[in-house]
Scaffold this active site. Structure first.
Site, short mmCIF file in Angstrom:
data_model
loop_
_atom_site.label_atom_id
_atom_site.label_comp_id
_atom_site.label_asym_id
_atom_site.label_seq_id
_atom_site.Cartn_x
_atom_site.Cartn_y
_atom_site.Cartn_z
N HIS A 2 -2.94 -5.67 3.14
CA HIS A 2 -2.93 -5.40 1.70
C HIS A 2 -1.83 -4.39 1.36
O HIS A 2 -1.20 -4.47 0.32
CB HIS A 2 -4.30 -4.82 1.25
CG HIS A 2 -5.41 -5.83 1.29
ND1 HIS A 2 -6.17 -6.13 0.20
CD2 HIS A 2 -5.86 -6.60 2.29
CE1 HIS A 2 -7.07 -7.05 0.53
NE2 HIS A 2 -6.90 -7.34 1.80
N ASP A 22 -5.30 -2.66 -5.89
CA ASP A 22 -5.96 -3.75 -5.17
C ASP A 22 -7.28 -4.07 -5.86
O ASP A 22 -7.98 -3.18 -6.34
CB ASP A 22 -6.23 -3.32 -3.73
CG ASP A 22 -6.45 -4.51 -2.82
OD1 ASP A 22 -5.58 -4.75 -1.98
OD2 ASP A 22 -7.49 -5.19 -2.97
#
Ligand code: UDP
Length: 471
Positions: A17, A112
């Site tokens: 990520h 995120d």
């Protein structure tokens, strides 16, 4: 240029990520905007060395959650308990991050989607928020289709994605736990000003952009492949963890090989295969006879294994045959994929790995394990025709919970041969892969689709900022 934007990026604490979100941050910074990444000290260390953004760190609450010093992200833990502690730590960091952002508010937050509380924070400050989850738009569309047209509760096995632009059969039904986990995250992400997608429109396909905007009613910004912001070998190598072997060692070894003759094998940062499965992979590589680079993070720190332990995962004499490299830890993946000797990538279809293979024009052998990977597999094989499937149909909830089925050496070897032995199908797959790679070079240049999307997005964010000032 008029007043630059001030943007905060908050990545989740996992290599898969962080790496792409930081590359995306670098894209904004390359246009002259002030970008700050918010993370923890050890995670800051795995960010690319050559960067044009600021980094603001908060101490990782190791003691509070009971993790040893030196473990600050999902890729560094080896069991479910460790993963849970990382989630807990991120929850503890929330208050610190919120205070910082409130005291020094930016013009936009990019976070995120595993941090849904950023929605509330952005609303409180009346600033736009963009969501990121590192998935392709094709996958987001598939997941949204399943949310609005759920499968029967007792469904199992392969299924057709309901109400979708194309007839796509997914090899396995997602476990109920994945849905319970993902659905609320998607609900909040869809309240954002848009999803940032680390891909390009030509790969996901215009039909999916239209489908997303019309059917889901949300905006998707294709800005990638963001990894192309790393241009030199050095920049490509110094991204993520430190490579187990020197980059030069890989390059020197690959330089001795013929074009398209080496298989690169890696299952990303989160898959942990049992020894029995590693044995099947090793046996398939051996039977195929091809040269290889095989990344086995499961064996990190086990350089001096006893012969007995080694034989649990490697056929006798495997290492002595001298036609491959086994990497017990981290490999400089972008450098390896970019070398002309690499002819195929046996991959878990993690989205970053997929986009990196596409950018390098390397055809894929697909072996999804969980999450978005089963959808990515279909985009690679059925939709774009740039890979072949191993034929895996076990979809696990987390890579820490042991897989029940063993993927046998025969089907792995068969998939390797389908791509590496040549033949019409392999030639066509390779041609399509190279054609798509050519397109990637263009999309991030001025006039290319991702470049122009970023320009439009920046202008929209400026407008939102300037309207707010006027109000
Ligand atoms: N990666 C790497 N070397 C490794 C393992 C992973 O450079 O040994 C990088 C890879 O290039 C990619 C990321 O880590 O950018 C992994 O992301 P992906 O989405 O493919 O898989 P995940 O680890 O999230 O499952």
């Amino acid at each position: 240029m008029d007043k630059p934007l001030k943007l905060y990026f908050i990545p989740y604490l996992a290599a898969g990520h962080m790496i792409p979100l930081c590359d995306i941050a670098a894209l904004f910074a390359s246009r002259g905007h002030f970008v700050t990444i918010i993370t923890t000290p050890l995670n800051a260390k795995i960010l690319p060395k050559y960067n044009n953004f600021n980094v603001h760190t908060f101490q990782f609450p190791s003691q509070e959650v009971g993790l040893p010093e030196g473990v600050e992200n999902l890729s560094a833990v080896t069991d479910l308990d460790g993963a849970y502690k990382i989630y807990q730590a991120m929850a503890l960091l929330r208050e610190h991050i919120e205070n910082f952002v409130e005291q020094h508010p930016p013009d936009c937050i990019v976070a995120d989607f595993l941090l849904p509380w950023v929605d509330e924070l952005a609303n409180k400050l009346s600033i736009p928020r963009l969501a990121f989850n590192g998935f392709s738009l094709f996958t987001i569309c598939a997941m949204e289709s399943l949310r609005s047209h759920p499968l029967p509760e007792d469904a199992s096995g392969p299924f057709v994605i309901p109400n979708f632009p194309q007839d796509i059969v997914i090899n396995s039904t997602p476990p109920a736990e994945s849905k319970t986990f993902m659905d609320p995250l998607f609900t909040i992400a869809l309240k954002s000003n848009g999803f940032i997608i680390n891909s390009f429109v030509e790969f996901d396909g215009e039909e999916y952009v239209k489908y997303y905007e019309k059917t889901i009613g949300h905006k998707a910004w294709h800005l990638g492949p963001a990894s192309l912001v790393r241009e030199t070998i050095q920049e490509k190598a110094e991204r993520g963890e430190k490579s187990t072997l020197s980059v030069q060692k890989f390059v020197d070894w690959l330089n001795k090989k013929r074009d398209n003759s080496v298989i690169y094998i890696s299952f990303g940062t989160m898959c942990h295969f049992p020894d029995k499965q590693l044995f099947e992979i090793a046996s398939a590589i051996e039977a195929s006879g091809y040269d290889f680079i095989w990344v086995v993070p499961e064996k990190k720190g086990k350089e001096n294994e006893s012969e007995d332990d080694k034989e649990k995962w490697l056929p006798k004499g495997f290492e002595e045959r001298d036609n491959g490299m086994i990497v017990k830890g981290w490999s400089p993946q972008m450098v390896i994929l970019g070398h002309p000797a690499v002819g195929a990538f046996l991959t878990h279809c993690g989205w970053n790995s997929t986009v990196e293979a596409v950018s390098a024009g390397v055809p894929m052998i697909t072996w999804p394990v969980l999450g978005d990977q089963f959808y990515n597999e279909k985009l690679i094989t059925q939709v774009r025709g740039i890979g072949v499937e191993v034929g895996v149909d076990e979809w696990v909830v987390t890579s820490f919970r042991g897989m029940k089925q063993l993927v046998g050496r025969d089907c792995i070897e068969k998939a390797i041969r389908r791509l590496m032995d040549g033949g019409d199908e392999a030639i066509q797959i390779r041609e399509r892969s190279q054609k798509l790679a050519k397109i990637t070079k263009h999309v991030v240049q001025e006039g290319g689709s991702s470049y122009e999307n970023l320009t439009v997005l920046i202008n929209e964010l400026k407008q939102l900022r300037d309207c707010k000032v006027l109000n």
